[in-house]
Design a protein around this motif. Structure first.
Motif, mmCIF file in Angstrom:
data_model
loop_
_atom_site.group_PDB
_atom_site.id
_atom_site.type_symbol
_atom_site.label_atom_id
_atom_site.label_comp_id
_atom_site.label_asym_id
_atom_site.label_seq_id
_atom_site.Cartn_x
_atom_site.Cartn_y
_atom_site.Cartn_z
ATOM 1 N N GLY A 72 41.176 48.867 37.407
ATOM 2 C CA GLY A 72 41.538 47.476 37.572
ATOM 3 C C GLY A 72 41.159 46.648 36.350
ATOM 4 N N ILE A 73 41.341 45.325 36.468
ATOM 5 C CA ILE A 73 40.918 44.432 35.390
ATOM 6 C C ILE A 73 39.881 43.487 35.996
ATOM 7 C CG2 ILE A 73 41.650 42.743 33.663
ATOM 8 C CD1 ILE A 73 44.445 43.928 33.792
ATOM 9 N N PRO A 74 38.610 43.643 35.593
ATOM 10 C CA PRO A 74 37.539 42.828 36.191
ATOM 11 C C PRO A 74 37.850 41.334 36.101
ATOM 12 C CG PRO A 74 36.635 44.484 34.703
ATOM 13 C CD PRO A 74 38.129 44.528 34.540
ATOM 14 N N THR A 76 39.959 39.632 37.630
ATOM 15 C CA THR A 76 41.340 39.233 37.914
ATOM 16 C C THR A 76 41.701 39.835 39.275
ATOM 17 O OG1 THR A 76 42.530 41.175 37.093
ATOM 18 C CG2 THR A 76 41.875 39.529 35.450
ATOM 19 N N ALA A 77 42.909 39.561 39.732
ATOM 20 C CA ALA A 77 43.349 40.090 41.032
ATOM 21 C C ALA A 77 43.728 41.568 40.946
ATOM 22 C CB ALA A 77 44.531 39.274 41.538
ATOM 23 N N MET A 78 43.748 42.137 39.744
ATOM 24 C CA MET A 78 44.147 43.542 39.597
ATOM 25 C C MET A 78 43.016 44.447 40.088
ATOM 26 S SD MET A 78 46.249 45.872 38.779
ATOM 27 C CE MET A 78 46.146 47.619 38.450
ATOM 28 N N PRO A 79 43.232 45.114 41.238
ATOM 29 C CA PRO A 79 42.163 45.927 41.831
ATOM 30 C C PRO A 79 42.102 47.334 41.235
ATOM 31 C CG PRO A 79 44.083 45.932 43.268
ATOM 32 C CD PRO A 79 44.476 45.168 42.019
ATOM 33 N N PRO A 80 40.947 48.014 41.351
ATOM 34 C CA PRO A 80 40.859 49.411 40.940
ATOM 35 C C PRO A 80 41.496 50.312 41.991
ATOM 36 C CG PRO A 80 38.722 48.661 41.737
ATOM 37 C CD PRO A 80 39.668 47.497 41.863
ATOM 38 N N TRP A 81 42.218 51.343 41.544
ATOM 39 C CA TRP A 81 42.896 52.248 42.483
ATOM 40 C C TRP A 81 42.236 53.606 42.524
ATOM 41 C CZ3 TRP A 81 46.669 50.285 45.608
ATOM 42 C CH2 TRP A 81 47.109 48.995 45.269
#
Ligand code: HEC
Length: 101
Positions: A72-74, A76-81
């Motif tokens: 993900g991108i810490p 931000t709304a981009m979660p780790p998968w």
């Protein structure tokens, strides 16, 4: 034939070497459209997240795309998968995004 056992071992390992099984690839494509699509748009042209089209990712190295998908991108709304995907599967998705428009 001294080389026979080696050849057999290679053949036995072939499905693993060939990468992602077809039915898992179908699941990954579905996930890409539904889950990634909920933020990046069903056609990957962007929404809350940026566009994930081939042209949008053209200049981003594959390793970076894979790392973003896994971690993900810490902040931000981009979660780790990482909990849902293996590194091989993340690489498959990155390859899909970078080759399919
Ligand atoms: C909850 C919303 C959300 C979901 C679900 C989501 N993303 Fe993201 N993603 C974002 C946001 C927001 C950004 C931009 C973060 C920023 O500001 O840099 C982003 C950025 C990215 C980037 C970097 C793009 C760039 O140009 O910088 C990639 C690659 C990416 N996401 C891939 C994926 C993939 C693949 C999936 C599905 C496995 C996914 N994302 C699911 C919200 C999401």
């Amino acid at each position: 034939m001294r080389s026979a056992p080696t050849l057999l071992a290679l053949l036995a390992a072939w499905p693993a070497l060939a990468g992602i099984p077809t039915d898992r690839a179908v699941e990954l494509e579905h996930m890409l459209l539904q889950d990634c699509g909920s933020c990046h748009g069903l056609t990957r042209k962007g929404g809350l997240g940026r566009p994930l089209t081939r042209s949008a990712l053209e200049t981003m190295p594959s390793e970076v795309v894979v790392a973003i998908i896994l971690d993900g991108i810490p902040d931000t709304a981009m979660p780790p998968w990482r909990p849902l995907l293996t590194e091989e599967e993340a690489a498959w998705i990155a390859d899909y995004l970078k080759t399919k428009e």
